[in-house]
Design a protein around this motif. Structure first.
Motif, PDB file in Angstrom:
ATOM      1  N   ASP A   1       0.841  -1.193   0.000  1.00 13.12           N
ATOM      2  CA  ASP A   1       0.000   0.000   0.000  1.00 13.12           C
ATOM      3  C   ASP A   1       0.879   1.247   0.000  1.00 13.12           C
ATOM      4  O   ASP A   1       1.422   1.641   1.018  1.00 13.12           O
ATOM      5  N   CYS A   2       1.034   1.842  -1.166  1.00  8.52           N
ATOM      6  CA  CYS A   2       1.793   3.097  -1.298  1.00  8.52           C
ATOM      7  C   CYS A   2       0.839   4.206  -1.722  1.00  8.52           C
ATOM      8  O   CYS A   2       1.163   5.058  -2.548  1.00  8.52           O
ATOM      9  N   GLY A   3      -0.354   4.141  -1.197  1.00  9.05           N
ATOM     10  CA  GLY A   3      -1.365   5.118  -1.547  1.00  9.05           C
ATOM     11  C   GLY A   3      -2.346   4.617  -2.574  1.00  9.05           C
ATOM     12  O   GLY A   3      -3.334   5.283  -2.873  1.00  9.05           O
ATOM     13  N   GLY A   4      -2.084   3.409  -3.128  1.00 12.46           N
ATOM     14  CA  GLY A   4      -2.980   2.880  -4.148  1.00 12.46           C
ATOM     15  C   GLY A   4      -3.501   1.506  -3.805  1.00 12.46           C
ATOM     16  O   GLY A   4      -3.923   0.779  -4.700  1.00 12.46           O
ATOM     17  N   GLY A   5      -3.437   1.097  -2.541  1.00 15.69           N
ATOM     18  CA  GLY A   5      -3.923  -0.213  -2.148  1.00 15.69           C
ATOM     19  C   GLY A   5      -2.851  -1.280  -2.300  1.00 15.69           C
ATOM     20  O   GLY A   5      -1.682  -0.999  -2.563  1.00 15.69           O
ATOM     21  N   THR A   6      -3.251  -2.521  -2.131  1.00 15.64           N
ATOM     22  CA  THR A   6      -2.332  -3.645  -2.274  1.00 15.64           C
ATOM     23  C   THR A   6      -2.844  -4.568  -3.374  1.00 15.64           C
ATOM     24  O   THR A   6      -4.023  -4.578  -3.700  1.00 15.64           O
ATOM     25  N   ALA A   7      -1.919  -5.338  -3.928  1.00 18.20           N
ATOM     26  CA  ALA A   7      -2.292  -6.287  -4.974  1.00 18.20           C
ATOM     27  C   ALA A   7      -1.276  -7.412  -4.995  1.00 18.20           C
ATOM     28  O   ALA A   7      -0.097  -7.218  -4.664  1.00 18.20           O
ATOM     29  N   ASN A   8      -1.717  -8.583  -5.357  1.00 18.23           N
ATOM     30  CA  ASN A   8      -0.823  -9.732  -5.453  1.00 18.23           C
ATOM     31  C   ASN A   8      -0.041  -9.703  -6.765  1.00 18.23           C
ATOM     32  O   ASN A   8      -0.498  -9.171  -7.773  1.00 18.23           O
ATOM     33  N   GLY A   9       1.137 -10.320  -6.738  1.00 23.89           N
ATOM     34  CA  GLY A   9       1.881 -10.529  -7.970  1.00 23.89           C
ATOM     35  C   GLY A   9       1.289 -11.682  -8.766  1.00 23.89           C
ATOM     36  O   GLY A   9       0.557 -12.525  -8.238  1.00 23.89           O
ATOM     37  N   GLY A  10       1.603 -11.725 -10.044  1.00 23.42           N
ATOM     38  CA  GLY A  10       1.084 -12.781 -10.903  1.00 23.42           C
ATOM     39  C   GLY A  10       1.880 -14.066 -10.762  1.00 23.42           C
ATOM     40  O   GLY A  10       3.101 -14.046 -10.569  1.00 23.42           O
ATOM     41  N   ALA A  11       1.212 -15.201 -10.857  1.00 23.85           N
ATOM     42  CA  ALA A  11       1.890 -16.498 -10.838  1.00 23.85           C
ATOM     43  C   ALA A  11       2.621 -16.718 -12.157  1.00 23.85           C
ATOM     44  O   ALA A  11       2.219 -16.209 -13.211  1.00 23.85           O
ATOM     45  N   GLY A  12       3.711 -17.478 -12.100  1.00 22.63           N
ATOM     46  CA  GLY A  12       4.420 -17.836 -13.321  1.00 22.63           C
ATOM     47  C   GLY A  12       3.683 -18.909 -14.103  1.00 22.63           C
ATOM     48  O   GLY A  12       2.719 -19.516 -13.623  1.00 22.63           O
ATOM     49  N   GLY A  13       4.126 -19.138 -15.323  1.00 14.89           N
ATOM     50  CA  GLY A  13       3.571 -20.218 -16.120  1.00 14.89           C
ATOM     51  C   GLY A  13       4.094 -21.564 -15.647  1.00 14.89           C
ATOM     52  O   GLY A  13       5.170 -21.667 -15.049  1.00 14.89           O
ATOM     53  N   GLY A  14       3.338 -22.620 -15.908  1.00 12.71           N
ATOM     54  CA  GLY A  14       3.733 -23.971 -15.501  1.00 12.71           C
ATOM     55  C   GLY A  14       4.677 -24.607 -16.508  1.00 12.71           C
ATOM     56  O   GLY A  14       5.372 -23.917 -17.263  1.00 12.71           O
TER      57      GLY A  14
END
Length: 396
Positions: free
Chosen positions: A196-209
Motif C-alpha cells: 500500500d503506497c497510496g494505491g492499495g495492495t495487490a498480489n503478484g502474478g503467478a508464473g507459467g507452468g
C-alpha cells in the motif's frame, strides 16, 4: 475414483462421457488395458480426469482419446509413460494443478506412439507455476519478483522487469533468468506483490507452468500449447514469468501455436523457455515467449524468453530470442562458454552472453526491432549471410 488397491489388475477399456460435469480421479500407479483404450468426454458434460499415475499400458493400436469437454489434470511432477497413442480433439484440454512456492505439478508425458493435438485442442499451464507475492511479499521461484509499490516481474527465460518504490525510483526488483536453454524443466517465477503506497495492495502474478512431452512417434501439433505467466491488469503487482514448453519428437508435424509469454503488471514478467527437438519432419509452429509489459511509471518491461530448435540430424541448433508484441526492457541471460548456432534471430530483445563465451554462428545473426545484443565473441563460420543488423537494433 479408481484407487491404488486396483494396481496389478487390468481393464478392458474405460469410457468417461458424463452428461453433467463430473470429476474422476485415477490414483493407480500402473493401469493396464487388456483390449481397448481410455476415452474421455463427448457426452455433453465436462469430464475432468485427475491422475497421478506413472504408466498407462495400452494394447497395440489403442490409447487415449479426449473428445470435446474432456480435461486431463496431472497432479504430480512425475513422468507418465503411455505405451500407445493419444489424440486430443477440438474442445479438449490437458493441464496440471497449480503450484505454490515449490514445484509439485507439471505435465510430463513419455509416449511410445503418436500424439495428435488437433485444431481447437489445448495443452495449458497458464499461471500454474510459482506463485506471485501476496501484498508486499516477494513472489516465489528462483527468479522471484520483489514486492514493492510496483512489484518486480518474475524471471525465467528472460529477466523480470524492475518495479519501483514510493518515491518513483526504479529498484532492482525484477527476478533473474534461470533454467536450461536446451532442456528446460522448471516453472516460471511469480511476480512481487504491491504494498500500500497510496494505491492499495495487490498480489503478484503467478508464473507459467511446465509442459514436457517426449513423443517417440509422430507429434502432430495443430492446436495450442501455452504456459504464460499471469497478467496483473490494472494492478501494480509484478507480472508472472512464462513457464516451460519442452517438446521432443521422433517426427514433428503440424502448424499449431506454442506460447510462454511473461505477464504484464508492475514490472513485466520475463518470457519463458521453449525447446523443440526432433529427428524428422520440420518445425512449422508459431512459437513465442514474449516479454511482459510494465504498468507504467519507471517500471520496466520484462526480458524476452528463449526458443531453442534442434534437428538431431544437424550438428548445431537455431536460437530465437523474440518479443514481437512488447519491446523487452530487461535482459535475456544466455550462459555457456561455447555455443554453436546455425541461425540466431533477435527481435525486440536484449540477449546478453557471458563476456568470456565464444558464440559460433554458422549461418546468420539477424537483429531487428529495438534489440541490443551484448557480450561474448561472435565467430561467423559458414557460408550464410553473416551479420544483419536492421535499423533500431545494435550489437556490442
Amino acid at each position: 475414483t479408481l484407487n491404488a488397491n486396483y494396481a496389478g489388475r487390468s481393464v478392458g477399456s474405460i469410457l468417461l462421457d458424463p452428461a453433467a460435469s463430473t470429476i474422476f480421479t485415477l490414483n493407480v500407479t500402473t493401469l493396464s488395458f487388456a483390449a481397448g483404450g481410455l476415452t474421455l468426454g463427448g457426452g455433453g458434460g465436462e469430464a475432468r480426469l485427475r491422475y497421478n499415475s506413472l504408466s498407462w499400458l495400452f494394447p497395440g493400436g489403442q490409447g487415449l482419446t479426449a473428445h470435446s469437454g474432456a480435461i486431463l489434470e496431472q497432479q504430480s511432477a512425475s513422468t507418465l509413460t503411455v505405451t500407445g497413442q493419444a489424440t486430443l480433439e477440438s474442445g479438449s484440454q490437458w493441464t496440471h494443478s497449480a503450484n505454490a512456492d515449490t514445484k509439485r505439478y507439471t505435465i510430463n508425458l513419455n509416449l511410445t506412439g503418436a500424439f495428435n493435438l488437433q485444431s481447437g485442442a489445448t495443452i495449458t499451464a497458464n499461471a500454474k507455476g510459482y506463485a506471485g507475492g501476496v501484498g508486499f511479499s516477494d513472489g516465489s521461484g528462483f527468479g522471484k519478483g520483489v514486492g514493492n509499490c510496483y512489484g518486480g516481474g518474475g524471471g525465467h527465460g528472460g529477466s523480470g522487469g524492475n518495479g519501483f518504490d514510493n518515491v518513483g525510483i526504479a529498484v532492482l526488483g525484477g527476478g533473474s533468468g534461470y533454467d536450461s536453454l536446451t532442456n528446460p524443466t522448471d516453472l516460471g517465477s511469480g511476480g512481487g506483490g504491491q504494498r500500500d503506497c497510496g494505491g492499495g495492495t495487490a498480489n503478484g502474478g503467478a508464473g507459467g507452468g511446465a509442459v514436457i512431452l517426449n513423443v517417440q512417434g509422430t507429434l502432430t501439433l495443430n492446436g495450442l500449447i501455452a504456459a504464460d505467466g499471469a497478467v496483473r491488469p490494472g494492478s501494480s503487482g509484478g507480472g508472472g514469468a512464462g513457464g516451460t514448453i519442452n517438446l521432443t519428437a521422433g517426427t514433428l508435424a503440424g502448424s499449431g501455436t506454442l506460447r510462454a509469454a511473461g505477464g504484464g503488471g508492475g514490472g513485466g514478467g520475463g518470457g519463458g523457455r521453449i525447446a523443440i527437438t526432433f529427428a524428422a519432419g520440420a518445425s512449422n509452429l508459431a512459437a513465442s515467449a514474449d516479454a511482459g509489459a510494465s504498468g507504467g511509471g519507471v517500471a520496466i518491461n520484462g526480458g524476452a524468453g528463449t526458443l531453442y530448435i534442434k534437428d538431431t540430424n544437424k550438428a548445431n541448433f537455431n536460437l530465437l530470442v523474440l518479443s514481437p508484441s512488447v519491446v523487452a526492457g530487461s535482459s535475456t541471460p544466455i550462459s555457456g562458454s561455447s555455443l554453436d548456432i546455425d541461425t540466431f534471430t533477435v527481435t525486440n530483445a536484449r540477449p546478453s552472453f557471458d563476456q568470456a563465451s565464444i558464440v559460433t554462428v554458422a549461418e546468420t545473426l539477424v537483429s531487428s526491432g529495438t534489440s541490443i545484443v551484448t557480450g561474448s565473441t561472435f565467430v561467423f563460420s559458414g557460408s550464410g549471410r553473416g551479420l544483419q543488423v536492421i535499423d533500431g537494433s545494435s550489437v556490442t
